[in-house]
Design an enzyme around this catalytic site. Structure first.
Site, PDB file in Angstrom:
ATOM      1  N   TYR A   1       7.867  -4.753   4.138  1.00 48.71           N
ATOM      2  CA  TYR A   1       7.775  -5.595   5.634  1.00 48.71           C
ATOM      3  C   TYR A   1       7.789  -4.868   6.636  1.00 48.71           C
ATOM      4  O   TYR A   1       8.572  -3.662   6.693  1.00 48.71           O
ATOM      5  CB  TYR A   1       8.599  -6.579   5.533  1.00 48.71           C
ATOM      6  CG  TYR A   1       8.926  -7.560   4.176  1.00 48.71           C
ATOM      7  CD1 TYR A   1       7.788  -8.595   4.453  1.00 48.71           C
ATOM      8  CD2 TYR A   1       9.379  -7.246   2.859  1.00 48.71           C
ATOM      9  CE1 TYR A   1       7.670  -9.553   3.142  1.00 48.71           C
ATOM     10  CE2 TYR A   1       9.309  -8.145   2.039  1.00 48.71           C
ATOM     11  CZ  TYR A   1       8.615  -9.195   2.024  1.00 48.71           C
ATOM     12  OH  TYR A   1       8.463  -9.947   0.910  1.00 48.71           O
TER      13      TYR A   1
ATOM     14  N   TYR B   1      15.063 -12.681   1.192  1.00 53.79           N
ATOM     15  CA  TYR B   1      14.764 -13.453   2.289  1.00 53.79           C
ATOM     16  C   TYR B   1      14.877 -12.351   3.295  1.00 53.79           C
ATOM     17  O   TYR B   1      16.045 -12.077   3.525  1.00 53.79           O
ATOM     18  CB  TYR B   1      15.577 -14.711   2.407  1.00 53.79           C
ATOM     19  CG  TYR B   1      15.520 -15.597   1.157  1.00 53.79           C
ATOM     20  CD1 TYR B   1      14.225 -16.452   1.202  1.00 53.79           C
ATOM     21  CD2 TYR B   1      16.047 -15.709   0.349  1.00 53.79           C
ATOM     22  CE1 TYR B   1      14.001 -17.321   0.302  1.00 53.79           C
ATOM     23  CE2 TYR B   1      16.077 -16.472  -0.577  1.00 53.79           C
ATOM     24  CZ  TYR B   1      15.014 -17.510  -0.849  1.00 53.79           C
ATOM     25  OH  TYR B   1      14.675 -18.348  -1.613  1.00 53.79           O
TER      26      TYR B   1
ATOM     27  N   ASP C   1       5.532 -16.153   3.909  1.00 52.38           N
ATOM     28  CA  ASP C   1       5.906 -16.901   5.326  1.00 52.38           C
ATOM     29  C   ASP C   1       4.881 -17.308   6.113  1.00 52.38           C
ATOM     30  O   ASP C   1       3.921 -16.506   6.303  1.00 52.38           O
ATOM     31  CB  ASP C   1       6.916 -16.085   5.886  1.00 52.38           C
ATOM     32  CG  ASP C   1       7.638 -16.851   6.976  1.00 52.38           C
ATOM     33  OD1 ASP C   1       8.935 -17.514   6.569  1.00 52.38           O
ATOM     34  OD2 ASP C   1       7.114 -17.238   7.989  1.00 52.38           O
TER      35      ASP C   1
END
Ligand SMILES: [Zn+2]
Length: 397
Positions: A293, A361, A230
């Site tokens: 993440y 996602y 991203d």
């Protein structure tokens, strides 16, 4: 058998040693086709002197017969139109181009033209194909030998750095330069830079490619990274990539110097640069790696019972995010969340560290995307949350 065939061939008109010998290429090794042609021609000339037979005598022009015999002057070869005589000229052209480059290996290719293919076909109709070799492969080999001799570069069928193409349609030499592939791993230390090509934006790819392009004097580049990234995320883990550098004029470069040059910048760092291959691109692209993440989430209301968020661990069903439906088909994915940790910043803001399978996602894992992602952090905590920022902190290669 050889004699009968040779007579059939020579009755088509004048046929050069290459084209004559090539029809017997599978007999005896250690000879080139023109040597075979010479042998067959000499034998036939002796037979002819002993007892003449019907034949286009231009094929014997230049022999000194003991008996008085007339031969016609040879025209040009009915098969190749004396193409083999032109090979040294083409080899010179190729050598001139190759000498400008620092490539070590090359491969020769031939693009046939229709007239030559048809001439070969009609020859084969007469003579059969029992011992023949296609003209294309002889041209390849003979041109290759000449180029090797003139340049000292090494013929390499498997991984040539340069392809020398003899285009018989346009009667010219073309060169195709194979790309150089450079493997490395990068970190992106700032937000807002896209990973790869995006008009009007400097990308991670551009930053890495810049010194490489300058040194190799290449025409373009493509980055193949292990996973997409991203634009708004930092990548604090080292992400593997292969940079494909197209049409480089110089291919032997000092990657240590390149590495230092890239690392002078503040936004992107690289390490472990080395030469790579097309094969490794496939491997890197195919790899399904887990990632960790770090997310910062703002919630609408003060968060109660944060430990409930642990229920996110397991399979998450995720339909293609609404924001991507324009460009991607609507599909249901099952992706695993492996673990989650949290840290309270204040009652409404939390930081999470989530370990997931590749391809999940993150935005939608937080928001739920109108129940298209189930479960989601917002759903479990019964408190709408918004992803404020996120970083890739670990890539399990
Ligand atoms: Zn010929």
């Amino acid at each position: 058998m050889i004699k009968e065939n040779a007579i059939k061939i020579m009755n088509l008109g004048f046929v050069c040693d290459h084209c004559l010998g090539r029809q017997f290429a599978k007999l005896l090794s250690g000879y080139s086709n023109d040597q075979r042609g010479e042998i067959v021609r000499r034998l036939l000339a002796m037979e002819y002197e002993a007892k003449p037979f019907k034949l286009d005598t231009s094929n014997f022009h230049g022999f000194t017969f003991r008996r008085k015999m007339k031969t016609r002057k040879p025209g040009i070869c009915v098969v190749c139109k004396n193409l083999f005589e032109e090979l040294p000229k083409f080899a010179d052209q190729a050598a001139k181009i190759l000498k400008k480059m620092d490539s070590k290996s090359f491969m020769v290719g031939v693009k046939m033209n229709d007239a030559l293919a048809m001439a070969e076909e009609s020859l084969w109709e007469k003579s059969g194909i029992a011992y023949c070799e296609p003209i294309k492969s002889e041209l390849n080999r003979e041109l290759g030998k000449l180029v090797e001799k003139k340049t000292g570069k090494i013929p390499d069928e498997n991984r040539p750095e340069i392809i020398v193409l003899l285009d018989l349609q346009n009667k010219q030499i073309e060169t195709l330069i194979n790309p150089v592939y450079v493997y490395g791993e990068y970190r992106k230390l700032v937000r807002g830079i896209p990973q790869t090509k995006m008009k009007g934006h400097e990308t991670v790819e551009d930053i890495i490619a810049k010194p490489l392009m300058k040194t190799t004097r290449a025409s373009s580049h493509t980055m193949h990274a292990c996973g997409r990234e991203d634009r708004q995320a930092k990548c604090l883990a080292w992400r593997p990539f292969v940079l494909e550098i197209n049409q480089p004029l110089k291919r032997r470069i000092n990657l240590k110097i390149i590495e230092r040059e890239i690392n002078r910048g503040k936004m992107v760092k690289v390490r472990n640069l080395r030469y790579s291959s097309r094969k490794e691109i496939v491997e890197i692209k195919r790899k399904k790696v887990e990632k960790v993440y770090r997310l910062r989430v703002n919630f609408e209301n003060p968060v109660r019972d944060i430990q409930r968020v642990g229920k996110i661990v397991g399979v998450v069903k995720q339909k293609t995010p609404r924001r991507l439906l324009k460009s991607k088909p609507d599909k249901l994915r099952h992706k695993k969340v492996k673990s989650i940790k949290w840290k309270k910043i204040n009652t409404k803001i939390y930081e999470f560290e989530v370990r997931t399978e590749s391809g999940l996602y993150i935005n939608e894992l937080v928001s739920g995307d109108k129940r298209r992602t189930k479960p989601s952090i917002s759903e479990i905590l019964e408190n709408p949350g918004e992803l404020k920022q996120f970083d890739v902190v670990k890539i399990f290669v």
